[in-house]
Scaffold this motif. Structure first.
Motif, PDB file in Angstrom:
ATOM      1  N   MET A 116      30.345 -34.992 144.656  1.00 27.31           N
ATOM      2  CA  MET A 116      30.340 -33.688 143.995  1.00 27.31           C
ATOM      3  C   MET A 116      30.801 -32.591 144.939  1.00 27.31           C
ATOM      4  SD  MET A 116      27.193 -31.710 142.057  1.00 27.31           S
ATOM      5  CE  MET A 116      26.289 -31.248 143.533  1.00 27.31           C
ATOM      6  N   ALA A 117      31.720 -31.784 144.438  1.00 20.05           N
ATOM      7  CA  ALA A 117      32.138 -30.549 145.113  1.00 20.05           C
ATOM      8  C   ALA A 117      32.543 -30.785 146.565  1.00 20.05           C
ATOM      9  CB  ALA A 117      31.038 -29.506 145.024  1.00 20.05           C
ATOM     10  N   THR A 118      33.335 -31.808 146.783  1.00 18.29           N
ATOM     11  CA  THR A 118      33.802 -32.113 148.131  1.00 18.29           C
ATOM     12  C   THR A 118      34.996 -31.240 148.502  1.00 18.29           C
ATOM     13  OG1 THR A 118      35.363 -33.790 147.341  1.00 18.29           O
ATOM     14  CG2 THR A 118      33.121 -34.520 147.847  1.00 18.29           C
ATOM     15  N   PRO A 119      35.266 -31.095 149.792  1.00 20.12           N
ATOM     16  CA  PRO A 119      36.559 -30.532 150.187  1.00 20.12           C
ATOM     17  C   PRO A 119      37.673 -31.419 149.631  1.00 20.12           C
ATOM     18  CG  PRO A 119      35.081 -30.752 152.071  1.00 20.12           C
ATOM     19  CD  PRO A 119      34.434 -31.492 150.947  1.00 20.12           C
ATOM     20  N   LEU A 120      38.883 -30.906 149.623  1.00 18.96           N
ATOM     21  CA  LEU A 120      39.978 -31.690 149.082  1.00 18.96           C
ATOM     22  C   LEU A 120      40.180 -32.967 149.893  1.00 18.96           C
ATOM     23  CD1 LEU A 120      42.322 -32.136 147.154  1.00 18.96           C
ATOM     24  CD2 LEU A 120      43.753 -30.718 148.648  1.00 18.96           C
TER      25      LEU A 120
END
Length: 330
Positions: A116-120
């Motif tokens: 979830m909501a990781t850096p690219l």
């Protein structure tokens, strides 16, 4: 855009947000049943495994880190561990081939692993990691387990762990991997969760005739390792921290505890209340209501329950993975 949505009619099941995974089982005996739970050695997945195995099922937990899984699941009867990385197509095939070679049926598949909501991040194919892990990896895994496992069971359920986070965005079928637009970690997460719900819609349409039903669900807001990529502002934004920056424990935060968070997945996987039903998005151990696109509350948005969108995503997923999902295959 015009949507044609699936039937989302709450059952008034008698359960609610406080129901635990054990209570959702309602005393059901799962002896002789085989289950696979991805993400089953941490957070909600671990509690899901505990509930299913405690009711008599044999549960196989695929793990990117088998040593960590072994430590988490140590001493739990009826639980097995195997290696699997959902970002690695070859690893998915290897896992599935080994399961098929065992000759076992598969009665319950819980597609629960996710990020979830990781850096690219991108996988070796250049695919955005949240979409690749949360949706495409599970698409390929389910497809590869289908012919000799799910069909062999004659009556099986596939449970896709989505999220209320789907309300922020549908699937961008033109640019799902952020190749032509700025990357937004929350939109990427939202589209992967919408994809989970749409996958259940189309899978159920194709598989119901073979005795396999599919469901998606929002487990609720829970403090689990899924939040590990969030910074302090993110944590405050989701209500996990109070004004002093301290963790808001349930129930003060409005979050569920882990036993409550695992309940809806267990309910979808086992409840007789869902016999003859499929392709629906659930929450709090019930079928969720269909809500307006701009709603800020619970319920499922139209873009996550649209059969046309679901079919389009299915066809693109086959192209992206190179795996054809043939529901008529033996």
């Amino acid at each position: 855009m015009t949507y044609t949505t699936t039937l989302q009619t709450p059952l008034h099941s008698g359960f609610d947000a406080r129901t635990t995974a054990t209570e959702a089982l309602a005393g059901r005996d799962l002896s002789g049943m085989q289950a696979i739970v991805t993400g089953g050695y941490s957070g909600l997945g671990l509690e899901t495994v505990r509930a299913l195995a405690g009711a008599g099922a044999t549960v196989l937990v695929p793990a990117r880190d088998p040593h960590q899984a072994q430590a988490a699941l140590h001493g739990m009867a009826g639980v097995e561990i195997a290696t699997l990385d959902l970002l690695d197509p070859q690893a998915i095939d290897t896992f599935a081939d080994a399961y098929l070679a065992s000759g076992r049926a598969l009665h319950i598949l819980v597609n629960g692993a996710g990020i979830m909501a990781t850096p690219l991040l991108r996988d070796a194919r250049g695919y955005e990691a949240q979409f690749a892990t949360n949706h495409l990896g599970h698409f390929q895994l389910t497809a590869r387990l289908w012919p000799a496992a799910l069909r062999r069971a004659q009556s099986a359920r596939v449970v896709c762990v989505s999220s209320l986070g789907h309300r922020q965005a549908g699937v961008d079928l033109d640019d799902p991997h952020f190749l032509h637009q700025p990357y937004d970690k929350w939109r990427a997460y939202a589209q992967s969760k919408s994809a989970n719900a749409l996958f259940a819609v189309e899978l159920d349409r194709l598989a119901a005739a073979h005795g396999v039903r599919a469901f998606s669900l929002h487990p609720g807001a829970i403090l689990t390792p899924l939040l590990r990529h969030l910074d302090l502002d993110d944590m405050r934004g989701v209500g996990a921290l109070d004004e002093q920056g301290q963790v808001n424990p349930p129930p003060q935060s409005g979050f569920k505890n882990v036993a409550q968070g695992a309940a809806t997945a267990v309910w979808c996987a086992t409840s007789a209340q869902l016999d003859g039903i499929g392709g629906v998005y659930c929450e709090d151990c019930d079928i969720a209501a269909l809500v307006a696109d701009d709603s800020t509350g619970s319920g499922v948005r139209r873009w996550a329950s649209d059969p046309v969108q679901a079919r389009q995503l299915w066809m693109q997923s086959e192209q992206m993975t190179g795996v054809r999902f043939d529901c008529d295959a033996e």
